[in-house]
Structures are given as C-alpha cells and as structure tokens.
Scaffold this motif. Structure first.
Motif, PDB file in Angstrom:
ATOM      1  N   GLY A   2       0.809  -1.208   0.000  1.00  0.00           N
ATOM      2  CA  GLY A   2       0.000   0.000   0.000  1.00  0.00           C
ATOM      3  C   GLY A   2       0.843   1.259   0.000  1.00  0.00           C
ATOM      4  O   GLY A   2       2.075   1.218   0.026  1.00  0.00           O
ATOM      5  N   HIS A  60       1.090   6.427  -5.467  1.00  0.00           N
ATOM      6  CA  HIS A  60      -0.238   6.921  -5.119  1.00  0.00           C
ATOM      7  C   HIS A  60      -1.015   7.310  -6.381  1.00  0.00           C
ATOM      8  O   HIS A  60      -2.202   6.986  -6.528  1.00  0.00           O
ATOM      9  N   ARG A 102      -2.099   4.281  -8.307  1.00  0.00           N
ATOM     10  CA  ARG A 102      -3.234   3.603  -7.673  1.00  0.00           C
ATOM     11  C   ARG A 102      -4.536   4.329  -8.018  1.00  0.00           C
ATOM     12  O   ARG A 102      -5.573   3.708  -8.225  1.00  0.00           O
ATOM     13  N   TYR A 103      -4.486   5.655  -8.085  1.00  0.00           N
ATOM     14  CA  TYR A 103      -5.647   6.444  -8.509  1.00  0.00           C
ATOM     15  C   TYR A 103      -6.053   6.062  -9.939  1.00  0.00           C
ATOM     16  O   TYR A 103      -7.230   5.848 -10.223  1.00  0.00           O
ATOM     17  N   ASP A 111      -7.620   2.588  -9.885  1.00  0.00           N
ATOM     18  CA  ASP A 111      -8.967   2.574  -9.319  1.00  0.00           C
ATOM     19  C   ASP A 111      -9.996   3.143 -10.287  1.00  0.00           C
ATOM     20  O   ASP A 111     -11.153   2.720 -10.299  1.00  0.00           O
ATOM     21  N   SER A 157      -8.832  11.730  -4.254  1.00  0.00           N
ATOM     22  CA  SER A 157      -7.950  10.666  -3.775  1.00  0.00           C
ATOM     23  C   SER A 157      -7.926  10.622  -2.255  1.00  0.00           C
ATOM     24  O   SER A 157      -7.967  11.645  -1.583  1.00  0.00           O
ATOM     25  N   SER A 158      -7.847   9.408  -1.735  1.00  0.00           N
ATOM     26  CA  SER A 158      -7.630   9.211  -0.301  1.00  0.00           C
ATOM     27  C   SER A 158      -6.131   9.224  -0.031  1.00  0.00           C
ATOM     28  O   SER A 158      -5.351   8.727  -0.853  1.00  0.00           O
ATOM     29  N   TYR A 170      -3.959   4.177   0.510  1.00  0.00           N
ATOM     30  CA  TYR A 170      -4.524   3.088  -0.284  1.00  0.00           C
ATOM     31  C   TYR A 170      -3.927   1.776   0.213  1.00  0.00           C
ATOM     32  O   TYR A 170      -2.711   1.661   0.389  1.00  0.00           O
ATOM     33  N   GLU A 171      -4.781   0.791   0.443  1.00  0.00           N
ATOM     34  CA  GLU A 171      -4.284  -0.545   0.728  1.00  0.00           C
ATOM     35  C   GLU A 171      -3.580  -1.085  -0.515  1.00  0.00           C
ATOM     36  O   GLU A 171      -3.978  -0.796  -1.644  1.00  0.00           O
TER      37      GLU A 171
END
Length: 381
Positions: free
Chosen positions: A131, A166, A169-170, A173, A219-220, A223-224
């Motif tokens: 993550g 990061h 990952r965005y 997703d 975005s958070s 992320y896991e």
C-alpha cells in the motif's frame, strides 16, 4: 547474455562472487545470498506474483525465466549505495533485497530503457502489492510536471516513490487493469513524456489539468496494497448459542496452522532472511473492551499480532507477503502457553504465525473479545 553479464558483474563486485542459482520455478531462477532455506510458499508466491505482474502489464504467455539475485549484503556493489534493488535491461536479471523483489519484478517485466520514471516507478509500486500513504496532494508540483522528471534529477534521488505509487493507484482505481496496460505499452516502447501525457489523457478521458484536479479532490491519502485482499482473512464469530440471550454476544476468532517449509501455504525465510517459516492472516477487530489471547503450539513457535497501519503516516506500509511487526510499537508477541489479557483496539490487525528453523511445527491462536456493555436507551447507562 546472462553468462556474459554475470562475468562482468563478478568483476564489479570483486572478491564477492555472485550467488549461485539454488531454486527454480516456472518463471524464476533464484540465487540467494544467504543460507536459510526458501520455503515452497515463498517460491510459489514469487512465481505467482511475477505472473500477475506480467498479466497486469499485458504480457501474457510463457517466456524464458528471469533470474533473481536475492541479496543481503552485496547489493550496494551491484546496484549502488542505498538502493533496494535494480534491474539490467535486456538481461532478465534483477537484484534485490527481500522487501524490493516485487517492485523490481515490474521493471524486469517492462524491460524498458526509456525515461518515463514517474509512470514506471508508479507501476512498480502499484504492482508490488504494498500500500501507499501520501499527503502531498496539495503540492504545487502535480503529476503533469512529474512526468517530465529528468534523468539527472532521477539519478540524484529527486524522486518521490510515494507520489508515483499513489497516482498510479488512482489511475488503477478509475480505469482498472486496462488503463495500466495502455500506459505500460508506452513505457515499454520508451515513449517521450509528451506521448505518455497524451496516452494518460486518452486513458482517463480528460485533459491533464482536469485529471490533476480530480486526483487532488477525490484521492484518499492512504490506499491498501493489492496484497491486502490476497491475504487470508480470519472471521470474528459469536460465541453465544442463544440468539435471544441477554447482553451482547461474546465474540472470538481463532486460527491453527501446521508450518511446513515444503508446503505452498508456508512462507520462509523470516523477513530478515533468518532461517524460519511463517503464515499470515488479517482480521478486522470490532469494538470491544479488551481481549484474552491464548497461544498453544510446539517449542520454537510464536504468534505476532500488530497494527499494520501503525506507521502509515510515516510512509511505512505493511508488505503482506513479508509483514514486519516492528512497525508497531504496541505489537504483541505470544509464545505457546501464553494467555494474556490486553486491549485490542478496533480495526485491521495482522496475525503472523511463525517458527524458528524449518523442521515443522504447529501453532494456534485463540482470541476472545470482551463485549461492549449494552446502553439503556432511557437511562443511557
């Protein structure tokens, strides 16, 4: 080609010859720079991870094996000081310490000599399975600028791996595996930053400024990793048989394993390359007022229970293939015969069942949670 480069690298490392290949899987030849046995579970997991990386990048089909030099002390001589691993293009050879192996697999699968550092390193972080936590969404420099990072700046260490991982990952997703594959094809072809940006706009269906605005807004920070869902989950269950019993149900979870280095469910060596073996579980702890933890097992076994997100804000995310309890100052280690009453805060917890050596061993953990008292809706007590 591998033999030629091995000879060259042997000269580079001087009196420290490269380790010999000791293990072979369908996709990997593994040469460890340590004596501890590599268990069948780790061999299978690495082979499967490489298959998943190739599939994620759109490279499907059996190919010649890669060679992995699993290093401990000699990595700086090959890759340069302070690096966790490296890959030499056109050789199918990668060098890495344990924690960087899955990252280097992406570079090996891409086999790129281009300079799309932000996207390629982002893919390597994404597909490593680990993550990411990143708080720099408000930085002046956004993904559009980072696409144009120069070779000199990259080599000088002016690179933010968390930012790259990061952002990818965005992208994953929002556009899934297809979006990653489209970008991977450009990276593999050595596309220019301008071409990468154009492909990113096609993938996302927006101009780069709109992509950045949406990324910053939605975005958070955390992320896991993709490895989180691949880790077996323990289920918390009710202990009370009578659903109409007064008071809250008592809750528990338990796990019992037989550790066998020759079995595909057992990993090893231990994360610091010491001889040993382990299995990993995750569990989501509900609200409770404490817990009784009890461990039974053979001599030389133990169980670690810890918060995998304890230092996420410091950028230390748990690698579920190689979980390290030292990231949590409140981690619990229990040995056979231990029965402890301890607070167990709600949230995700990692459970590692381990043993010294590789001679086999059984170990189990049983946890009973103290229920939260019911509150009278009238008196609030």
């Amino acid at each position: 080609m591998i033999g030629v480069l091995a000879t060259m690298l042997g000269t580079i490392v001087g009196c420290s010859p490269l380790p010999e290949v000791a293990y072979e899987t369908e996709r990997l030849q593994i040469a460890p720079e340590f004596d501890a046995p590599i268990c069948e579970g780790t061999l299978a997991a690495l082979d499967e991870h490489l298959r998943a990386v190739e599939e994620g990048l759109g490279q499907i089909g059996k190919r010649d094996p890669y060679r992995l030099y699993w290093m401990v002390d000699g990595l700086d001589e090959v890759c340069g000081e302070g690096r966790g691993g490296c890959f030499f293009p056109a050789t199918r050879m990668m060098f890495a310490r344990g924690g960087s192996i899955t990252h280097e697999m992406t570079h090996a699968a891409l086999d790129s000599e281009g300079e799309s550092y932000f996207i390629e390193e982002g893919m390597a972080e994404l597909l490593s399975g680990v993550g990411v936590y990143y708080e720099g969404l408000g930085d002046d420099e956004g993904p559009g600028q980072r696409l144009r990072l120069s070779r000199s700046a990259y080599r000088a260490g002016h690179f933010d791996y968390d930012a790259a991982g990061h952002f990818m990952r965005y992208v994953y997703d929002r556009r899934g595996q297809h979006g990653v594959r489209r970008l991977a094809a450009e990276v593999e072809a050595g596309a220019s930053p301008e071409r990468i940006e154009a492909t990113l706009e096609q993938v996302m269906g927006e101009r780069i400024d709109a992509i950045e605005a949406d990324y910053r807004a939605k975005s958070s920070p955390a992320y896991e990793g993709l490895g989180y869902e691949q880790t077996l989950e323990l289920m918390v269950k009710a202990l009370d048989d009578d659903p109409h019993a007064l008071g809250p149900e008592r809750l528990s979870f338990e796990v019992a394993v037989d550790l066998d280095c020759g079995a595909e469910d057992t990993m090893g060596p231990l994360p610091d390359e010491r001889e040993g073996m382990y299995q990993v579980r995750r569990v989501v702890i509900p609200q409770n007022e404490g817990a009784l933890l009890r461990v039974e097992g053979d001599p030389g076994t133990w169980v670690d229970v810890f918060n995998p997100h304890a230092r996420a804000r410091h950028g230390l995310m748990t690698d579920w293939m190689r979980p390290d309890p030292e990231i949590d100052g409140g981690a619990l280690r229990l040995y056979p015969g231990d029965a402890l009453e301890r607070p167990l805060l709600p949230g995700v917890r990692a459970v590692v069942l381990a043993a010294e050596g590789t001679g086999g061993g059984s170990v189990s953990l049983h946890v009973e949670l103290t229920p939260v008292p019911l509150v009278d809706p009238v008196t609030r007590r």
